[in-house]
Design an enzyme around this catalytic site. Structure first.
Site, mmCIF file in Angstrom:
data_model
loop_
_atom_site.group_PDB
_atom_site.id
_atom_site.type_symbol
_atom_site.label_atom_id
_atom_site.label_comp_id
_atom_site.label_asym_id
_atom_site.label_seq_id
_atom_site.Cartn_x
_atom_site.Cartn_y
_atom_site.Cartn_z
ATOM 1 N N GLU A 1 4.275 13.238 -0.752
ATOM 2 C CA GLU A 1 4.467 12.203 -1.772
ATOM 3 C C GLU A 1 3.264 11.257 -1.789
ATOM 4 O O GLU A 1 2.683 10.997 -2.837
ATOM 5 C CB GLU A 1 5.746 11.428 -1.462
ATOM 6 N N HIS A 2 2.906 10.735 -0.617
ATOM 7 C CA HIS A 2 1.743 9.850 -0.472
ATOM 8 C C HIS A 2 0.737 10.490 0.477
ATOM 9 O O HIS A 2 1.118 10.924 1.567
ATOM 10 C CB HIS A 2 2.149 8.495 0.110
#
Length: 430
Positions: free
Chosen positions: A326-327
């Site tokens: 996601e990040h």
């Protein structure tokens, strides 16, 4: 505490499998409960909605009290501080500017006797789910509401479960600041069902966006098709790629910032420096002691955290593209040099002064991101999620005449004689 792995000696992919599989929604008991809630709200509408709200949230609502009133908004402004309002205005400005750049245009192409193209239209109505109760997430309001506003959505409906004192004043102020006026004090699977089907008090919408717990996620997945959704988001995650130039203090803080979300969150460091790995581990232990959610952090790091030492950055890039986090933070000496090799990530943060929380709140890029490896094929929430396209086609008689035999041939090859006849009747006598 967070475990360390030395991939320079032996590669253990078990940790990756554990992390990627952690969010699979396979709890049959919860799925059945969500199914029952959806069907009940569909059939009994407001009555079922208010019963579930009292059962799960302890709030007694009716058709008169379910909607947030103007005086509640005014009171919310009195409860927030001036520095919050200033920070909120900056965030709104940055997020709006970023999403304005995503706007696409209707296009048409003209040839002799032919016009074709695509016409863009905003969705008519969107429902935004904002987690509530004891939590307060004004950033979720901005990240879901602003792209819908920029897209031109006419009706934006927000739902958020109320605590004993109502919906968080920070959430109400954020909604008011971006022009969301229709706000309802409901949450959970029952709120998602109400938005999908409509009730006497809650309008039916075309799309539902926004994060929530497993009940909300399962309800969105179950109702996809009756209504569009953004994505079924799993627990938060971060992967940090760092070299010997990175600050252990900064890296540790960034890993901890994700671990505090919940016990299912995942925080991974992949580094070419064993010395950095050891320093980050110690720094995590030191910083944890003064953090409010250290019990949640400890559980998260124990189950889904990892510090991995590898031989070179090429291996780190391979791990990142496989996990599709996601990040993704690139805390290395020259982060832009490897950006072109990153294929799969929801958002990429470059350099030691671009911490992930900057993107969560203020910088402009959307923080609604694909999780659990779905960044391999999903994208961040954007203006495009609130727009639909219609193909447009015009042929003159002469233009159709020039291709009529080809259309007839292709239709007959598929044995669809009525399709072929639709063209024939325009040029041939019976």
């Amino acid at each position: 505490m967070i475990e360390m792995f030395d991939f320079t000696k032996e590669v253990d992919i078990g940790i990756f499998n554990k992390i990627q599989n952690r969010s699979k929604l396979e709890n049959k008991e919860i799925a059945k409960r969500v199914e029952d809630i959806i069907e009940n709200v569909r059939e009994r509408k407001d009555k079922a909605l208010f019963e579930y709200t009292y059962m799960y949230d302890g709030i007694n609502l009716n058709s008169e009290t379910v909607k947030v009133k103007e005086e509640e908004i005014k009171r919310a402004y009195e409860e927030v501080k001036e520095d919050f309002l200033k920070a909120l205005d900056k965030a709104i400005k940055n997020i709006t500017e970023f999403h304005e750049k995503q706007k696409e245009k209707t296009w048409m192409d003209f040839k002799e006797g032919i016009v074709y193209g695509q016409v863009l239209r905003p969705l008519s109505s969107v429902g935004i789910y904002v987690p509530g109760g004891t939590a307060s997430y004004p950033s979720s309001v901005l990240m879901n509401g602003i792209p819908a506003k920029v897209a031109g959505v006419e009706r934006i409906v927000m739902v958020s479960p109320a605590g004993k004192k109502g919906i968080s004043p920070y959430v109400l102020v954020a909604a008011d600041k971006i022009g969301i006026k229709e706000i309802y004090k409901i949450g959970g699977a029952q709120a998602v069902a109400a938005l999908a089907f409509g009730t006497e008090s809650i309008p039916k919408v075309d799309k539902i966006v926004g994060p929530g717990n497993i009940y909300v996620a399962m309800a969105k997945r179950a109702l996809y098709g009756y209504v569009d959704i953004d994505m079924v988001a799993g627990p938060s995650e971060i992967l940090v790629i760092a070299d010997e130039s990175a600050s252990p203090k900064y890296v540790a803080a960034d890993l901890l910032s994700q671990a505090e979300h919940d016990v299912m969150a995942s925080s991974i460091l992949v580094t070419t420096s064993k010395e950095l790995a050891e320093k980050v581990k110690k720094e995590i232990e030191r910083q944890m002691e003064y953090l409010e959610r250290k019990e949640i952090i400890a559980e998260s790091l124990k189950n889904f955290g990892a510090i991995i030492v590898i031989d070179n950055l090429k291996e780190a890039i391979g791990i990142a593209n496989e996990i599709a986090p996601e990040h993704l933070e690139l805390v290395i000496e020259n982060p832009f040099e490897i950006l072109g090799e990153i294929k799969n990530a929801g958002a990429v943060f470059l350099g030691e002064f671009s911490p992930e929380p900057l993107g969560d709140y203020l910088a402009g890029p959307n923080h609604v991101l694909p999780t659990s490896g779905t960044a391999r094929f999903f994208s961040p929430l954007s203006v495009r999620d609130f727009v639909k396209k219609m193909n447009v086609l015009y042929y003159s008689k002469e233009a159709l005449s020039s291709v009529k035999d080809d259309v007839i041939t292709l239709a007959e090859a598929e044995e669809l004689t009525a399709h072929a006849n639709s063209v024939k009747v325009r040029f041939y006598n019976d």
